[in-house]
Scaffold this active site. Structure first.
Site, PDB file in Angstrom:
ATOM      1  N   PRO A 264       2.577  11.759   0.656  1.00  0.00           N
ATOM      2  CA  PRO A 264       2.295  11.130  -0.636  1.00  0.00           C
ATOM      3  C   PRO A 264       3.609  10.798  -1.345  1.00  0.00           C
ATOM      4  O   PRO A 264       4.274  11.664  -1.897  1.00  0.00           O
ATOM      5  CB  PRO A 264       1.496  12.199  -1.394  1.00  0.00           C
ATOM      6  CG  PRO A 264       1.809  13.485  -0.713  1.00  0.00           C
ATOM      7  CD  PRO A 264       2.273  13.196   0.677  1.00  0.00           C
ATOM      8  N   ASP A 443       8.451  13.490  -1.797  1.00  0.00           N
ATOM      9  CA  ASP A 443       7.168  13.977  -1.282  1.00  0.00           C
ATOM     10  C   ASP A 443       6.500  14.759  -2.418  1.00  0.00           C
ATOM     11  O   ASP A 443       6.964  15.848  -2.792  1.00  0.00           O
ATOM     12  CB  ASP A 443       7.448  14.880  -0.070  1.00  0.00           C
ATOM     13  CG  ASP A 443       6.176  15.356   0.621  1.00  0.00           C
ATOM     14  OD1 ASP A 443       5.131  15.402  -0.051  1.00  0.00           O
ATOM     15  OD2 ASP A 443       6.254  15.710   1.809  1.00  0.00           O
ATOM     16  N   HIS A 444       5.414  14.195  -2.924  1.00  0.00           N
ATOM     17  CA  HIS A 444       4.797  14.792  -4.116  1.00  0.00           C
ATOM     18  C   HIS A 444       4.117  16.127  -3.809  1.00  0.00           C
ATOM     19  O   HIS A 444       3.727  16.863  -4.712  1.00  0.00           O
ATOM     20  CB  HIS A 444       3.794  13.803  -4.724  1.00  0.00           C
ATOM     21  CG  HIS A 444       3.636  13.938  -6.211  1.00  0.00           C
ATOM     22  ND1 HIS A 444       4.083  15.033  -6.914  1.00  0.00           N
ATOM     23  CD2 HIS A 444       3.087  13.111  -7.124  1.00  0.00           C
ATOM     24  CE1 HIS A 444       3.796  14.879  -8.189  1.00  0.00           C
ATOM     25  NE2 HIS A 444       3.194  13.724  -8.350  1.00  0.00           N
ATOM     26  N   ARG A 445       3.984  16.465  -2.525  1.00  0.00           N
ATOM     27  CA  ARG A 445       3.433  17.788  -2.199  1.00  0.00           C
ATOM     28  C   ARG A 445       4.455  18.869  -2.518  1.00  0.00           C
ATOM     29  O   ARG A 445       4.105  20.028  -2.723  1.00  0.00           O
ATOM     30  CB  ARG A 445       3.087  17.864  -0.700  1.00  0.00           C
ATOM     31  CG  ARG A 445       1.984  16.938  -0.276  1.00  0.00           C
ATOM     32  CD  ARG A 445       1.848  16.906   1.224  1.00  0.00           C
ATOM     33  NE  ARG A 445       3.068  16.440   1.874  1.00  0.00           N
ATOM     34  CZ  ARG A 445       3.232  16.353   3.184  1.00  0.00           C
ATOM     35  NH1 ARG A 445       2.268  16.712   4.006  1.00  0.00           N
ATOM     36  NH2 ARG A 445       4.368  15.900   3.697  1.00  0.00           N
ATOM     37  N   ILE A 447       7.610  18.069  -4.474  1.00  0.00           N
ATOM     38  CA  ILE A 447       8.408  17.791  -5.677  1.00  0.00           C
ATOM     39  C   ILE A 447       7.528  17.170  -6.753  1.00  0.00           C
ATOM     40  O   ILE A 447       6.785  16.218  -6.491  1.00  0.00           O
ATOM     41  CB  ILE A 447       9.568  16.825  -5.308  1.00  0.00           C
ATOM     42  CG1 ILE A 447      10.517  17.532  -4.332  1.00  0.00           C
ATOM     43  CG2 ILE A 447      10.307  16.349  -6.547  1.00  0.00           C
ATOM     44  CD1 ILE A 447      11.428  16.596  -3.585  1.00  0.00           C
TER      45      ILE A 447
END
Ligand code: CAO
Length: 471
Positions: A264, A443-445, A447
């Site tokens: 993501p 990577d929104h998982r 950060i």
């Protein structure tokens, strides 16, 4: 009586100087006849060099990245009566050995089950040849000497072995694992149904294009359920020329597609004021102009300063210098920075090691050397491995912003566009400032948006005044 024998590269279809991409054994390993020793990868195919003998590996004579041709010495194998049977084969090699034992695939009848050997090593069953759908006879229990009383136990091979053991080299298995591909779903195009790296790439492309039925949510899967990729006869609409993709394009394409689909991504944009930094860079290069012209010093590049600033930002925000490993976050205490390099054959990412321990001049010099190797297609595998964070600079070309794709398993990548002098309000008046556009994909998982904004803000402060990096 033990004897030392040489295992050499067999006829590899006329290929020469083929790089070694994987070492499958190490000194002390026990190998079966025909078990892979190393994997080679030519432009067209990946192939294993099998051991011509059963025995114990005494020496491996090649290393990763070596280029070998037919007849090259790969390993010294000790053969002889005293050599034990292979006791611990990794599942990876074991599966391949099983397929090798069955010959070149479905056309060959299954090999008979090997007779149990009454040694300690024989407690581990020898590889079993398995064909798709073929019934697998139950294995007889191994009788231990002096232990006649063990009752026969029924062995349901079908219950523990998959219906079809995919037929592929360890390198292809590794590649498939990295892409999250279940090899059981991939059709092999090579002789005997062997699955090639290209088969895996095609599978990924087809899966991403919706051409392969992905497991449905109802079936417990989470695959992409996309409509099929449009198939168009372009020649109907005008003249065309079809050019095959380069090897680098095929490999990087598969990686980019996976990373884009699975991570993501969010991209945080910001502008850094590099007016002072660029003035310093130009001044230093002018001071050293003679040495640079004589080849005694390298030109200081903006990218080298950026690497130094990124290392300082990564130190302050360690989650950017990390990788996801299942439910764990692996935080790295080293700073190896990759940089995207445009080459005639496609995009590659050389990795500059230990950037925290190097000055800007050394970083600039090493980057120049790595970029030259990249352009000449001479980068070694280890020069592209181990990266923590990547910078992709299009600044020398143009553009105002872009969305770089994260280079998994890294969790962030910095895109850099062309700097431009802009009017910047200083609270009293507009001043001309040289502004560098930064595009940080993360990577929104791992950060959060707030952390990303802090990272780019800090990076901007560092670039505006690199003395902050010393604090
Ligand atoms: N803004 C304005 N100008 C810039 C700049 C920036 N951000 N960055 C570099 N420049 C200028 C430099 O000043 C230099 O100009 P002069 O020759 O007049 O001094 C010129 O661009 C070349 O810069 P450089 O020698 O410093 O090279 P670089 O560090 O910019 O790039 C490399 C090196 C290997 C990264 C580059 O050759 C390259 O391959 N870039 C493309 C990377 C890429 O493809 N990324 C996309 C990946 S996703 O598809």
């Amino acid at each position: 009586m033990a004897e030392l024998k040489e295992a050499r590269v067999p006829d590899i279809g006329g290929h020469g100087d083929v790089p070694v991409i994987e070492l499958l054994v190490k000194p002390g390993d026990t190998v079966a006849k025909d078990q892979g020793l190393v994997t080679l990868e030519s432009d067209k195919a990946t192939m294993e060099v099998p051991s011509p003998f059963a025995g114990v590996v005494k020496e491996v004579k090649v290393k990763l990245g070596d280029a070998v041709s037919e007849g090259a010495l790969v390993a010294i194998i000790e053969v002889g009566d005293a050599v034990p049977a292979p006791a611990s084969t990794s599942p990876l090699v074991g599966e391949v050995a099983a397929r090798s034992a069955a010959g070149e695939g479905a056309a060959t009848p299954p090999a008979p089950l090997p007779a149990p050997i009454k040694t300690e090593a024989a407690k581990v069953p020898a590889p079993v040849a398995v064909e798709s759908g073929a019934p697998v006879p139950a294995l007889a229990p191994v009788a231990e000497p002096g232990q006649p009383g063990i009752p026969p136990m029924r062995f349901e091979a079908d219950a523990v072995l998959p219906a079809k053991v995919p037929y592929a080299s360890p390198a292809v298995r590794l590649f498939a694992r990295e892409l999250g591909v279940d090899l059981a779903q991939v059709g092999g195009s090579e002789r005997g149904g062997r699955i090639s790296r290209e088969d895996v790439q095609k599978f990924v492309k087809a899966a991403l294009a919706g051409g392969i039925a992905a497991p449905t949510a109802a079936a417990g899967g989470s695959g992409l359920n996309l409509i099929a990729w449009p198939k168009v006869d372009f020649a109907k609409f005008g003249a065309i020329e079809t050019k095959p993709l380069s090897r680098i394009q095929k490999i990087s394409g598969a990686n980019l597609a996976r990373n884009w689909a699975m991570i993501p991504h969010v991209t945080q944009h910001d502008d850094a004021d590099i007016t002072e930094l660029e003035a310093l860079r130009v001044a230093l290069n002018e001071e050293n102009a003679k040495a640079i012209a004589a080849g005694k010093a390298g030109k200081l590049t903006m990218l080298a300063f950026l690497i130094k600033a990124c290392v300082a930002a990564l130190s302050r925000f360690p989650t950017f210098n990390a990788s996801l490993d299942g439910d764990n976050l692996v935080l790295k205490q080293y700073f190896h920075i990759g940089f995207a390099a445009d080459t005639p054959n496609g995009l590659v990412v050389p990795v500059l090691r230990d950037a925290d321990q190097k000055g800007v001049a050394q970083i600039a010099r090493e980057m120049g050397e790595l970029a030259a190797l990249a352009r000449d297609g001479k980068l070694k595998p280890e020069q592209m491995q181990g990266g923590c964070f990547t910078i992709s600079s299009l600044g020398g070309i143009g553009g105002t912003a872009f969305t770089p794709i994260i280079n998994a398993p890294e969790v962030a990548i910095l895109g850099v566009s062309k700097s431009e002098t802009k009017p910047v309000w200083n609270g009293e008046k507009f001043k001309p400032r040289l502004m560098l556009p930064l595009s940080l994909s993360y990577d929104h998982r791992v950060i959060d948006g707030a952390a990303a904004a802090r990272f780019t803000t800090y990076l901007g402060q560092l670039l505006a005044d690199l003395r902050r990096a010393m604090l």
